[in-house]
Design a protein around this motif. Structure first.
Motif, PDB file in Angstrom:
ATOM      1  N   PRO A 108      -3.249   0.277  -0.754  1.00 53.86           N
ATOM      2  CA  PRO A 108      -3.222   0.156   0.708  1.00 53.86           C
ATOM      3  C   PRO A 108      -3.349   1.514   1.406  1.00 53.86           C
ATOM      4  O   PRO A 108      -4.047   1.633   2.425  1.00 53.86           O
ATOM      5  N   LYS A 109      -2.687   2.534   0.863  1.00 52.37           N
ATOM      6  CA  LYS A 109      -2.822   3.873   1.447  1.00 52.37           C
ATOM      7  C   LYS A 109      -4.270   4.343   1.362  1.00 52.37           C
ATOM      8  O   LYS A 109      -4.810   4.907   2.325  1.00 52.37           O
ATOM      9  N   LEU A 138     -10.894  13.286  -2.308  1.00 50.41           N
ATOM     10  CA  LEU A 138      -9.588  13.756  -1.837  1.00 50.41           C
ATOM     11  C   LEU A 138      -8.652  12.587  -1.557  1.00 50.41           C
ATOM     12  O   LEU A 138      -7.482  12.604  -1.973  1.00 50.41           O
ATOM     13  N   LEU A 139      -9.138  11.574  -0.868  1.00 46.77           N
ATOM     14  CA  LEU A 139      -8.246  10.457  -0.533  1.00 46.77           C
ATOM     15  C   LEU A 139      -7.837   9.686  -1.786  1.00 46.77           C
ATOM     16  O   LEU A 139      -6.705   9.188  -1.868  1.00 46.77           O
ATOM     17  N   HIS A 172       0.464  15.298   5.003  1.00 45.35           N
ATOM     18  CA  HIS A 172       1.189  14.104   5.422  1.00 45.35           C
ATOM     19  C   HIS A 172       1.226  13.024   4.349  1.00 45.35           C
ATOM     20  O   HIS A 172       2.036  12.094   4.433  1.00 45.35           O
ATOM     21  N   ASN A 173       0.356  13.146   3.340  1.00 38.94           N
ATOM     22  CA  ASN A 173       0.297  12.108   2.312  1.00 38.94           C
ATOM     23  C   ASN A 173       0.914  12.528   0.987  1.00 38.94           C
ATOM     24  O   ASN A 173       0.900  11.750   0.032  1.00 38.94           O
ATOM     25  N   ARG A 174       1.451  13.727   0.904  1.00 41.45           N
ATOM     26  CA  ARG A 174       2.125  14.136  -0.329  1.00 41.45           C
ATOM     27  C   ARG A 174       3.528  13.533  -0.355  1.00 41.45           C
ATOM     28  O   ARG A 174       4.263  13.562   0.644  1.00 41.45           O
ATOM     29  N   PRO A 175       3.949  12.974  -1.467  1.00 41.08           N
ATOM     30  CA  PRO A 175       5.309  12.443  -1.559  1.00 41.08           C
ATOM     31  C   PRO A 175       6.340  13.567  -1.410  1.00 41.08           C
ATOM     32  O   PRO A 175       6.082  14.724  -1.761  1.00 41.08           O
ATOM     33  N   GLU A 176       7.492  13.214  -0.883  1.00 38.85           N
ATOM     34  CA  GLU A 176       8.553  14.206  -0.699  1.00 38.85           C
ATOM     35  C   GLU A 176       8.931  14.826  -2.052  1.00 38.85           C
ATOM     36  O   GLU A 176       9.112  14.119  -3.045  1.00 38.85           O
TER      37      GLU A 176
END
Length: 233
Positions: A108-109, A138-139, A172-176
């Motif tokens: 979904p992301k 990249l995505l 913004h899309n890297r996990p914490e």
């Protein structure tokens, strides 16, 4: 803070030509590291060693506390410097392919990012421009829930107007708590996001320090790069 990458006496040669020699390095987990150096200095070789693409080296290489192998590959997302996607696949088929291959892939992301990048799900890779293919790669990479992202020149074929958007997408899309090792020649555009700067050349690590420490010297990363590599200019 633990280290996500540990290198001890790492040496890599191609025949008689040594590109990396007795490198010791520890990269803290959760950081964004800018990997810089002139062409041919070993940046891509280092990235391929970390991701298991190259294994004929000497020394110790640990990712996530373990030697490079099945576990390290399972926690590492790699964006190479050239496309690996079959030309006949559509963007949507590429998403499905990655979902089948990686358990941590977030479909979904990926579909949301396709829309954000204005890429048509039904368009085939062979009909995409170089910049469009790099956005797709990249995505696909950033849609994995990895602990380490190894990105080889992610902005190389992206037009200047899109660089800010692409960089924001990465952040913004890297996990914490995840780590990003990103190679680039576009130091001026990128230095604002780096926690650490890593410069390699002449087979060695010539500089590795936190960006706040370097900024305390009153110089930009671009200025420091010119000092470390005067022969490039």
């Amino acid at each position: 803070m633990t280290d996500i990458i540990t290198l001890k006496r790492l040496t890599k040669a191609y025949g008689p030509k040594v590109v990396l020699e007795n490198i010791d390095l520890a990269i803290p987990a959760g950081s964004i590291v800018g990997l810089m150096g002139p062409n041919g200095c070993g940046k891509t070789s280092l990235m391929k060693i970390l991701t298991g693409m190259i294994n004929d080296y000497s020394g110790i290489v640990r990712v996530g506390g373990q030697s490079v192998g099945a576990y390290s590959k399972s926690i590492t997302a790699y964006l190479p410097d050239r496309s690996y996607l079959p030309a006949w696949m559509t963007a949507k088929q590429c998403v499905n392919y990655m979902a089948d291959f990686f358990k941590d892939f977030d479909s979904p992301k990926a579909m949301d990012m396709l829309e954000a990048f204005q890429l048509e799900p039904g368009q085939r890779v062979k009909t995409m421009s170089k910049g469009m293919q790099e956005k797709l790669l990249l995505l696909l990479t950033m849609s994995r829930r990895a602990k380490l992202y190894v990105l080889d020149e992610p902005l190389g074929g992206v037009d200047p107007s899109a660089r800010q958007f692409i960089m924001d997408t990465i952040l913004h899309n890297r996990p914490e708590g995840s780590t990003i090792l990103l190679s680039t020649h576009m130091i001026y555009d990128m230095e604002r996001v780096f926690d650490y700067a890593l410069m390699i050349g002449r087979k060695q690590v010539l500089l590795f320090d936190s960006v706040p420490n370097l900024e305390a010297q009153g110089k930009t990363l671009n200025e420091l790069f010119q000092e470390v590599f005067p022969y490039v200019y």
